[in-house]
Design an enzyme around this catalytic site. Structure first.
Site, PDB file in Angstrom:
ATOM      1  N   TRP A  44       0.623  -5.064   5.140  1.00  0.00           N
ATOM      2  CA  TRP A  44      -0.045  -5.087   4.599  1.00  0.00           C
ATOM      3  C   TRP A  44      -0.681  -3.699   4.878  1.00  0.00           C
ATOM      4  O   TRP A  44      -0.762  -3.216   5.849  1.00  0.00           O
ATOM      5  CB  TRP A  44      -1.776  -6.129   5.459  1.00  0.00           C
ATOM      6  CG  TRP A  44      -2.876  -5.984   5.240  1.00  0.00           C
ATOM      7  CD1 TRP A  44      -3.159  -6.160   3.561  1.00  0.00           C
ATOM      8  CD2 TRP A  44      -3.487  -5.958   6.039  1.00  0.00           C
ATOM      9  NE1 TRP A  44      -4.596  -6.131   3.494  1.00  0.00           N
ATOM     10  CE2 TRP A  44      -4.854  -5.619   4.919  1.00  0.00           C
ATOM     11  CE3 TRP A  44      -4.023  -6.250   6.872  1.00  0.00           C
ATOM     12  CZ2 TRP A  44      -6.071  -6.213   4.949  1.00  0.00           C
ATOM     13  CZ3 TRP A  44      -4.758  -6.364   7.962  1.00  0.00           C
ATOM     14  CH2 TRP A  44      -6.733  -6.165   7.117  1.00  0.00           C
TER      15      TRP A  44
ATOM     16  N   ASP B 165      -0.432 -12.152  12.586  1.00  0.00           N
ATOM     17  CA  ASP B 165      -1.667 -12.266  12.266  1.00  0.00           C
ATOM     18  C   ASP B 165      -1.657 -13.696  10.807  1.00  0.00           C
ATOM     19  O   ASP B 165      -0.476 -13.874   9.996  1.00  0.00           O
ATOM     20  CB  ASP B 165      -1.539 -11.346  10.931  1.00  0.00           C
ATOM     21  CG  ASP B 165      -2.515 -10.812  10.113  1.00  0.00           C
ATOM     22  OD1 ASP B 165      -3.399 -11.909   9.641  1.00  0.00           O
ATOM     23  OD2 ASP B 165      -2.855  -9.875   9.527  1.00  0.00           O
TER      24      ASP B 165
ATOM     25  N   LYS C  41     -10.390 -16.575   3.662  1.00  0.00           N
ATOM     26  CA  LYS C  41      -9.499 -17.089   2.135  1.00  0.00           C
ATOM     27  C   LYS C  41      -9.481 -18.195   1.946  1.00  0.00           C
ATOM     28  O   LYS C  41     -10.289 -19.025   0.854  1.00  0.00           O
ATOM     29  CB  LYS C  41      -7.626 -16.999   2.009  1.00  0.00           C
ATOM     30  CG  LYS C  41      -7.439 -15.342   2.657  1.00  0.00           C
ATOM     31  CD  LYS C  41      -7.742 -14.115   1.617  1.00  0.00           C
ATOM     32  CE  LYS C  41      -7.591 -13.001   2.648  1.00  0.00           C
ATOM     33  NZ  LYS C  41      -7.509 -12.069   1.827  1.00  0.00           N
TER      34      LYS C  41
HETATM   35  C1  LMR Z   1      -5.169  -8.002   0.496  1.00  0.00           C
HETATM   36  O1  LMR Z   1      -4.800  -8.055   1.666  1.00  0.00           O
HETATM   37  O2  LMR Z   1      -5.648  -7.649  -0.611  1.00  0.00           O
HETATM   38  C2  LMR Z   1      -6.556  -8.437   1.547  1.00  0.00           C
HETATM   39  O3  LMR Z   1      -6.216  -9.100   2.384  1.00  0.00           O
HETATM   40  C3  LMR Z   1      -7.944  -8.211   0.888  1.00  0.00           C
HETATM   41  C4  LMR Z   1      -8.553  -7.247   1.657  1.00  0.00           C
HETATM   42  O4  LMR Z   1      -9.110  -6.987   3.082  1.00  0.00           O
HETATM   43  O5  LMR Z   1      -7.451  -6.195   1.267  1.00  0.00           O
END
Ligand code: LMR
Length: 401
Positions: A133, A214, A249
């Site tokens: 992420w 996570d 979510k």
């Molecule tokens: C995402 O990866 O799109 C979600 O986890 C929202 C975010 O805060 O980035």
């Protein structure tokens, strides 16, 4: 005096939330937002799910108070989410060797985890999956960690490279922190199987590593317990780890900012001591958590009928995503889009990684008004019967050049 010079050079937009800002400013009527991981239904709306509406009604009827919550949050919420994460009868719950803080979202949990670890003398090295992420590297760097990465995907970009991942994790130094995605890996949807989780657990023990899990998508993959395979790998006597969980979510409570940080320690005394330090990290950051989202989650999880209703709501979101995945694969294959698409049908959670170049991602946005995150990460929930044909045609056009 003046603002610091660096603050005057505009920073780049956020790689995920910045795309939604750009999407909103886009005036093309056929635009499609597949960027941020927010569930939408087939009409493109993010609904307040029925179980949440009912919980809010009940909360409104109760004589509430807007007084501060404790630094670590509401005790009932903390107990309820521990049961949800581990399962009510799990030894981690019954032994009392864990401690939880209610946090503003999963991101708040991650940041508090980072601060807590560094303030209490942890290794300054954290290992992140590559890819991960995009907010992980930013968050941990700004907190003061040095980043290392472990390879995650194989050459096809559609499956896990177990061998390479385990070799890299074995090279970590005792005390190093490793960030693991509990389920529904973001951005790839590719998760370790139970054997791989067991192997990760072995390495954590052998190398004396500290996992931070996570866990933002519990229930979005295959089910609430099915998405907790990681737990069997890590729940070993004496093994200590942190879990950052999000309720954005699975309760569709995105803007309520509700999450939790749970410390699992070898015994209850260690958990209680660690919590006292965690509270300092919270107090010096946002003082104490917002209440409303947590109250909704607690209301739902502690009432059997409402919880059953919520599990139906959650299954509805999960099944729609699974259906979208299957429809996407079918449409890509039927349209003859070059690439191996079937594995995307077997991945978990909100995201699929199409494996696009930066140029292809930019063309999707500029020429076709289709917004996706880097490498072609798409929010599978954002596909609808109406936009799927256009999205597939756009993907075909950019891949064929
Ligand atoms: C995402 O990866 O799109 C979600 O986890 C929202 C975010 O805060 O980035």
């Amino acid at each position: 005096m003046a603002l610091p010079p660096r603050s005057l050079t505009p920073a780049p937009p956020d790689p995920i939330l910045g795309l939604t800002e750009a999407f909103k400013a886009d005036t093309r009527p056929h635009k499609v937002n597949l960027s941020v991981g927010v569930y939408v239904d087939d009409s493109g709306v993010t609904p307040v799910i029925p179980s949440v509406l009912e919980a809010e009604r009940r909360l409104l009827d109760k004589a509430g108070s807007k007084g501060y919550l404790p630094i670590d949050g509401r005790p009932g919420f903390k107990a309820a989410v521990r049961d949800l994460i581990f399962g009510t009868d799990h030894e981690i719950v019954t032994s009392g060797r864990s401690a939880t803080a209610q946090t503003p979202g999963g991101t708040g949990a991650l940041r508090v985890a980072a601060d807590f670890l560094l303030q209490s003398g942890s290794s300054r090295t954290i290992w992140l999956s590559e890819p991960t992420w995009p907010n992980h590297p930013q968050l941990f760097t700004l907190a003061g960690f040095a980043l290392r990465t472990y390879p995650y995907l194989d050459e096809s970009g559609r499956g896990l490279d177990v061998g390479k991942m385990l070799v890299a994790l074995r090279s970590a130094v005792p005390g190093d922190v490793i960030l693991l995605h509990g389920s529904c890996h973001n951005p790839s949807g590719v998760d370790p199987d139970p054997e791989t989780w067991a192997a990760i657990g072995e390495i954590v023990v052998e190398r004396e590593l500290l996992p931070v899990v996570d866990f933002a998508y519990q229930g979005f993959g295959f089910g609430l317990r099915e998405d907790a395979d990681w737990l069997a790998g890590l729940a070993r006597p004496g093994l200590e780890f942190l879990v950052c969980s999000s309720y954005s979510k699975n309760f569709a409570l995105y803007n309520e900012r509700v999450g939790a940080l749970t410390i699992v320690a070898a015994d209850p005394a260690r958990a209680a001591a660690a919590l006292s330090h965690l509270k300092i990290a919270v107090r010096s950051n946002y003082s104490n958590p917002p209440a409303h989202g947590g109250d909704i989650v607690e209301t739902i999880l502690t009432d059997p009928a409402l919880r059953a209703r919520w599990e139906l709501d959650l299954a509805g979101m999960r099944n729609r995503i699974l259906g979208n995945r299957a429809a996407l694969v079918e449409a890509l294959v039927a349209a003859g889009v070059p690439g191996r698409w079937e594995p995307i049908g077997r991945q978990r959670g909100m995201f699929a990684l199409l494996g696009l170049s930066a140029d292809q991602v930019a063309r999707l946005r500029d020429e076709f008004a289709v917004y996706v995150v880097s490498r072609g990460r798409i929010n599978v929930a954002g596909l609808t019967a109406a936009n799927l044909p256009d999205v597939v045609a756009a993907v075909k056009a950019v891949i064929e050049g």
